[in-house]
Structure formats: structure tokens, C-alpha cells
Design a protein around this motif. Structure first.
Motif, PDB file in Angstrom:
ATOM      1  N   LEU A  45       0.824  -1.195   0.000  1.00 20.88           N
ATOM      2  CA  LEU A  45       0.000   0.000   0.000  1.00 20.88           C
ATOM      3  C   LEU A  45       0.869   1.260   0.000  1.00 20.88           C
ATOM      4  CD1 LEU A  45      -2.842   1.208   0.166  1.00 20.88           C
ATOM      5  CD2 LEU A  45      -2.622   1.104   2.618  1.00 20.88           C
ATOM      6  N   ILE A  46       1.912   1.238   0.800  1.00 22.95           N
ATOM      7  CA  ILE A  46       2.788   2.415   0.888  1.00 22.95           C
ATOM      8  C   ILE A  46       3.513   2.651  -0.430  1.00 22.95           C
ATOM      9  CG2 ILE A  46       4.835   3.334   2.037  1.00 22.95           C
ATOM     10  CD1 ILE A  46       3.861   1.925   4.564  1.00 22.95           C
ATOM     11  N   SER A  47       3.921   1.583  -1.097  1.00 23.16           N
ATOM     12  CA  SER A  47       4.628   1.763  -2.365  1.00 23.16           C
ATOM     13  C   SER A  47       3.707   2.343  -3.440  1.00 23.16           C
ATOM     14  CB  SER A  47       5.231   0.449  -2.830  1.00 23.16           C
ATOM     15  OG  SER A  47       4.221  -0.502  -3.080  1.00 23.16           O
ATOM     16  N   SER A  48       2.449   1.949  -3.441  1.00 29.89           N
ATOM     17  CA  SER A  48       1.499   2.509  -4.412  1.00 29.89           C
ATOM     18  C   SER A  48       1.242   3.989  -4.146  1.00 29.89           C
ATOM     19  CB  SER A  48       0.178   1.757  -4.355  1.00 29.89           C
ATOM     20  OG  SER A  48       0.372   0.420  -4.708  1.00 29.89           O
ATOM     21  N   LEU A  49       1.118   4.360  -2.890  1.00 33.73           N
ATOM     22  CA  LEU A  49       0.941   5.775  -2.549  1.00 33.73           C
ATOM     23  C   LEU A  49       2.186   6.585  -2.891  1.00 33.73           C
ATOM     24  CD1 LEU A  49      -0.901   5.472   0.874  1.00 33.73           C
ATOM     25  CD2 LEU A  49      -1.858   6.245  -1.302  1.00 33.73           C
ATOM     26  N   ALA A  50       3.350   6.018  -2.639  1.00 35.34           N
ATOM     27  CA  ALA A  50       4.594   6.709  -2.989  1.00 35.34           C
ATOM     28  C   ALA A  50       4.684   6.928  -4.491  1.00 35.34           C
ATOM     29  CB  ALA A  50       5.797   5.909  -2.495  1.00 35.34           C
ATOM     30  N   PHE A  51       4.298   5.919  -5.278  1.00 36.69           N
ATOM     31  CA  PHE A  51       4.302   6.066  -6.733  1.00 36.69           C
ATOM     32  C   PHE A  51       3.374   7.190  -7.168  1.00 36.69           C
ATOM     33  CE2 PHE A  51       2.588   5.077 -10.927  1.00 36.69           C
ATOM     34  CZ  PHE A  51       3.758   4.973 -11.664  1.00 36.69           C
ATOM     35  N   ALA A  52       2.187   7.228  -6.600  1.00 34.91           N
ATOM     36  CA  ALA A  52       1.211   8.249  -6.976  1.00 34.91           C
ATOM     37  C   ALA A  52       1.704   9.657  -6.642  1.00 34.91           C
ATOM     38  CB  ALA A  52      -0.116   7.981  -6.276  1.00 34.91           C
ATOM     39  N   TYR A  53       2.327   9.823  -5.483  1.00 36.76           N
ATOM     40  CA  TYR A  53       2.807  11.140  -5.086  1.00 36.76           C
ATOM     41  C   TYR A  53       4.107  11.539  -5.778  1.00 36.76           C
ATOM     42  CZ  TYR A  53      -0.712  11.677  -1.486  1.00 36.76           C
ATOM     43  OH  TYR A  53      -1.907  11.819  -0.833  1.00 36.76           O
ATOM     44  N   LEU A  54       4.908  10.581  -6.188  1.00 35.23           N
ATOM     45  CA  LEU A  54       6.203  10.886  -6.797  1.00 35.23           C
ATOM     46  C   LEU A  54       6.169  10.965  -8.319  1.00 35.23           C
ATOM     47  CD1 LEU A  54       8.543   8.629  -4.645  1.00 35.23           C
ATOM     48  CD2 LEU A  54       8.224  11.100  -4.485  1.00 35.23           C
ATOM     49  N   LEU A  55       5.074  10.562  -8.941  1.00 38.12           N
ATOM     50  CA  LEU A  55       5.026  10.525 -10.404  1.00 38.12           C
ATOM     51  C   LEU A  55       5.214  11.897 -11.031  1.00 38.12           C
ATOM     52  CD1 LEU A  55       4.652   8.814 -12.923  1.00 38.12           C
ATOM     53  CD2 LEU A  55       2.209   9.192 -12.734  1.00 38.12           C
ATOM     54  N   LYS A  56       4.515  12.891 -10.556  1.00 35.14           N
ATOM     55  CA  LYS A  56       4.617  14.215 -11.177  1.00 35.14           C
ATOM     56  C   LYS A  56       5.949  14.917 -10.879  1.00 35.14           C
ATOM     57  CE  LYS A  56       2.042  18.337 -12.183  1.00 35.14           C
ATOM     58  NZ  LYS A  56       0.773  19.017 -12.083  1.00 35.14           N
ATOM     59  N   PRO A  57       6.416  14.967  -9.642  1.00 36.26           N
ATOM     60  CA  PRO A  57       7.673  15.693  -9.423  1.00 36.26           C
ATOM     61  C   PRO A  57       8.923  14.938  -9.873  1.00 36.26           C
ATOM     62  CG  PRO A  57       6.800  14.936  -7.330  1.00 36.26           C
ATOM     63  CD  PRO A  57       5.773  14.627  -8.379  1.00 36.26           C
ATOM     64  N   LEU A  58       8.928  13.598  -9.802  1.00 36.89           N
ATOM     65  CA  LEU A  58      10.142  12.847 -10.132  1.00 36.89           C
ATOM     66  C   LEU A  58      10.096  12.160 -11.489  1.00 36.89           C
ATOM     67  CD1 LEU A  58      11.184  11.171  -6.774  1.00 36.89           C
ATOM     68  CD2 LEU A  58      12.034  13.265  -7.820  1.00 36.89           C
ATOM     69  N   GLY A  59       8.944  12.035 -12.081  1.00 38.27           N
ATOM     70  CA  GLY A  59       8.843  11.393 -13.381  1.00 38.27           C
ATOM     71  C   GLY A  59       8.604   9.890 -13.254  1.00 38.27           C
ATOM     72  N   LEU A  60       8.310   9.278 -14.389  1.00 41.41           N
ATOM     73  CA  LEU A  60       7.932   7.873 -14.428  1.00 41.41           C
ATOM     74  C   LEU A  60       9.080   6.949 -14.028  1.00 41.41           C
ATOM     75  CD1 LEU A  60       5.729   5.809 -15.197  1.00 41.41           C
ATOM     76  CD2 LEU A  60       6.628   5.859 -17.514  1.00 41.41           C
TER      77      LEU A  60
END
Length: 75
Positions: free
Chosen positions: A1-16
């Protein structure tokens, strides 16, 4: 669950690419057998696959590079 939330929050500032790396490393760290070399190989292969399929193939507007990188080599 934490990894999915981290992906969602990091996608825009850090990129894919970096968001995918964070997703894989956080998910793998939650398991019993964490081997850095295996996780690194998986990260590189899945990041390349994600860029090819989602950005190039499906032309989804995901940022590939971080927002602070001016000249992204992958367009």
C-alpha cells in the motif's frame, strides 16, 4: 500500500522512471528476501518497459524525467 501511494505522489515531481524505481524498491523491501542486485535489475527492466509501453506506445502524457531536469534525454 505504501509503495502505491509513494508512486502516486512521486510521479509528477520525479517522473515515471524514478517513481517506478521507488515503487519497486519499497515493495521489494517489504518482503522477506531483499536482494539489491535482483531488485536493481528488475527496476531497470520495468522502468524501460514502462517508458516504451505507456509513453511511446500508448502516448500517455506521463513525465519521464524529473521536473527539475531541463533537457530530458527521453522525449
Amino acid at each position: 500500500l505504501i509503495s502505491s501511494l509513494a508512486f502516486a505522489y512521486l510521479l509528477k515531481p520525479l517522473g515515471l522512471v524514478f517513481a517506478t524505481a521507488a515503487l519497486i524498491f519499497i515493495s521489494a523491501y517489504g518482503g522477506h528476501e531483499f536482494k539489491f542486485k535482483e531488485v536493481a535489475i528488475l527496476t531497470v527492466s520495468l522502468a524501460i518497459f514502462s517508458v516504451i509501453v505507456f509513453v511511446k506506445g500508448l502516448t500517455l502524457p506521463f513525465p519521464v524525467c524529473p521536473s527539475f531536469v531541463e533537457n530530458c534525454p527521453i522525449r
